[in-house]
Design an enzyme around this catalytic site. Structure first.
Site, short mmCIF file in Angstrom:
data_model
loop_
_atom_site.label_atom_id
_atom_site.label_comp_id
_atom_site.label_asym_id
_atom_site.label_seq_id
_atom_site.Cartn_x
_atom_site.Cartn_y
_atom_site.Cartn_z
N SER A 264 0.83 -1.21 0.00
CA SER A 264 0.00 0.00 0.00
C SER A 264 0.86 1.25 0.00
O SER A 264 2.06 1.19 0.21
CB SER A 264 -0.92 -0.01 1.22
OG SER A 264 -0.21 0.45 2.34
N LYS A 265 0.20 2.37 -0.24
CA LYS A 265 0.90 3.65 -0.33
C LYS A 265 1.68 3.96 0.94
O LYS A 265 2.72 4.58 0.92
CB LYS A 265 -0.11 4.77 -0.58
CG LYS A 265 -0.80 4.62 -1.90
CD LYS A 265 -1.53 5.87 -2.32
CE LYS A 265 -2.08 5.64 -3.73
NZ LYS A 265 -2.62 6.78 -4.37
N ARG A 266 1.14 3.54 2.07
CA ARG A 266 1.76 3.84 3.36
C ARG A 266 2.93 2.92 3.68
O ARG A 266 3.75 3.25 4.52
CB ARG A 266 0.72 3.74 4.49
CG ARG A 266 -0.35 4.78 4.38
CD ARG A 266 -0.11 5.92 5.37
NE ARG A 266 -0.83 7.11 4.93
CZ ARG A 266 -0.48 8.34 5.22
NH1 ARG A 266 0.60 8.57 5.94
NH2 ARG A 266 -1.18 9.36 4.80
N ASP A 267 2.96 1.74 3.02
CA ASP A 267 3.98 0.74 3.40
C ASP A 267 5.39 1.26 3.23
O ASP A 267 6.23 1.10 4.10
CB ASP A 267 3.84 -0.51 2.53
CG ASP A 267 2.71 -1.36 3.03
OD1 ASP A 267 2.41 -1.27 4.23
OD2 ASP A 267 2.12 -2.10 2.22
#
Ligand code: GLU
Length: 510
Positions: A264-267
């Site tokens: 995900s974008k946050r990973d």
């Protein structure tokens, strides 16, 4: 296979920066187009105004340019099928929605969001948590299939808000052959009557996407797995319009390094690697999401790595230039299973590309980096220190090289003339004095130096050249006190150390 020329598109929504999964989708489209001598185009899908993020479109175009994924048609590029931004095509979609209504493939629905919430709540109470507006439930809703036609007309004339929904046939198997997943079969009883046209006058993604793919003569839709559930609806829409559907190819998901779930974008920043091609600075909170470009990756290495996330050439070769990828790429070697992202392998690709680069090219990159690393302030101070001794700008760094790095040579004249007797012992003592200073600005170093020579009853000329020799390698130069301040205590002390070590060889008979 089509007998029309291959035309593929990358159709991002400008809802934020482009995740590396999106870059991979663009890459596979690009490789496929090039391989078949076709056209790769970019279309911006911005029908969902609520999710529009300013700057996202520019980010996408810039990131793709850095990757070397160059579209033949698109926003800012032009082409015969434009405009390539859906909000600029807004006026085109309504007629298509009306056509479907006229042909009984779609219908008008007046249900308000309160009506829909009520239906959902009632269904939940009856033990059915997943209520859908579908071929069964639509018969008890407020739409042009249930209301008398004059009532429908009256509501429309009164500007009552409405949407246009797909009229999904009941109990039909929709089949299509996905180029990666083979045959996909879905029964229409599992599908809802999706909204095609919204009450705000905008088409939904589904309608705009199909109309544009048709008008832009797209032959292959190569996109992420997350769109697979929408594909049966899309196939139905092509049928409803009587258009030939493109060939679909749904790419595998990109997974976290441990294989547990979607990357995900946050990973990225959380797990210590970028998930974006280039830095993205959030306009909302100013947070910086790091990118491969700014981390120092070469675009070729990033692309090579990305190509292997879900595809392999079937040989042991791992290093591929863009041209080689174009040559080798086929959809039948794209896997169905999710592709685990491997940060170590990504670094390995980068290393291989670095080692293969000509030294001259590396030197150019390095020189830019030096300027950035040394920052302009730092360089400004260097100019101030060296200007008096320079004729050309270049002299500032050749004569002042000791300000950018440690000396590698020591001035021979000073060595023979000054490095005598107890020079080593004297410099060791001076080093200890310097190390003990609390303040290390030019004035403090000068004051301490004066006290040091007074105490030793030595002249400046007996001590200062030795200090200069060890710290700068030179016989002359700008004020040693200012140089000391510029380099800082730790660096001065360390340079005296390495200078003294060098002297053991250079002046053994002091
Ligand atoms: N606009 C969709 C997206 O953001 C495109 C999906 C498709 O390629 O059909 O991914």
């Amino acid at each position: 296979m089509f007998n029309r020329p291959v035309r593929v598109r990358f159709a991002p929504s400008p809802t934020g920066p482009l995740h590396m999964g999106g870059v991979r989708t663009a890459l596979y489209n690009y490789l496929f187009a090039k391989k078949h001598g076709g056209i790769f185009l970019i279309r911006i899908e911005d029908t969902d105004q609520a999710r529009f993020v300013p700057g996202a479109q520019e980010y996408i175009m810039d990131a793709l340019a850095w990757c070397g994924i160059v579209p033949e048609e698109g926003p800012g590029i032009g082409g015969d099928y434009g405009p390539y931004v859906q909000s600029e095509r807004q006026h085109m979609y309504r007629a298509y929605a009306d056509e479907l209504v006229a042909n009984d493939k779609a219908y008008i629905a007046f249900d308000t969001s309160e009506d829909l919430d009520k239906m959902r709540d009632q269904a939940k109470q009856m033990g059915m948590p997943n209520w859908q507006y579908n071929s069964t439930t639509r018969t008890s809703m407020k739409n042009s299939l249930t209301l008398p036609s004059d009532d429908v007309q009256r509501r429309m004339d009164a500007n009552e808000p409405y949407v246009i929904r797909m009229k999904m046939p009941r109990n039909r198997d929709i089949r299509f052959e996905d180029a990666i997943r083979s045959w996909v079969v879905v029964n229409t009883n599992n599908l809802d009557d999706k909204v095609l046209f919204k009450s705000d006058g905008m088409p939904t993604y589904h309608l705009a996407n199909i109309v544009d793919d048709h008008l832009m003569e797209i032959t292959h839709v190569i996109r992420g797995e997350e769109w697979l559930p929408s594909a049966p609806l899309h196939v139905m829409l092509y049928e409803a319009f009587g258009w030939e559907a493109p060939i679909f190819a749904h790419l595998p998901l990109l997974l976290k390094p441990d294989g547990n779930g979607k990357l995900s974008k946050r990973d990225g920043d959380r797990l210590g690697f970028p998930v974006f091609p280039t830095n993205w600075i959030s306009k909302e909170d100013g947070e910086v999401y790091s990118g491969y470009r700014e981390k120092g990756y070469f675009p070729e290495a990033f692309i090579n790595m990305l190509a292997f996330l879900g595809w392999n050439p079937g040989t042991t070769q791992e290093l591929f230039s863009m041209d080689e990828l174009i040559e080798a790429f086929t959809l039948d070697r794209v896997s169905k299973a999710g592709a685990k992202f491997d940060p170590d392998k990504t670094k390995w690709f980068q290393q291989q590309y670095l080692r293969a680069k000509p030294n001259e090219e590396l030197a150019t990159v390095l020189s830019q980096l030096l300027i950035e690393k040394h920052e302009l302030n730092h360089l400004t101070t260097i100019c101030g220190l060296m200007k008096e001794r320079a004729t050309f700008v270049e002299d500032i760094i050749t004569e002042g090289s000791f300000l950018l790095g440690r000396p590698t040579k020591y001035d021979e004249t000073t060595l023979t003339k000054k490095w005598k007797g107890d020079a080593s012992a004297l410099m060791t003592q001076w080093q200890t004095t310097l190390a003990g200073l609390n303040s290390f600005d030019a004035a403090a170093v000068e004051e301490s130096f004066k006290a040091f020579i007074t105490e030793k009853s030595l002249g400046i000329g007996a001590v200062l050249p030795l200090f200069r020799l060890l710290v700068t390698g030179k016989g002359m130069g700008p004020s040693m006190f200012e140089i000391s301040e510029f380099l800082g205590k730790e660096e001065c002390v360390a340079r005296i150390d390495s200078g003294l070590t060098a002297m053991i060889e250079l002046a053994p008979n002091e």
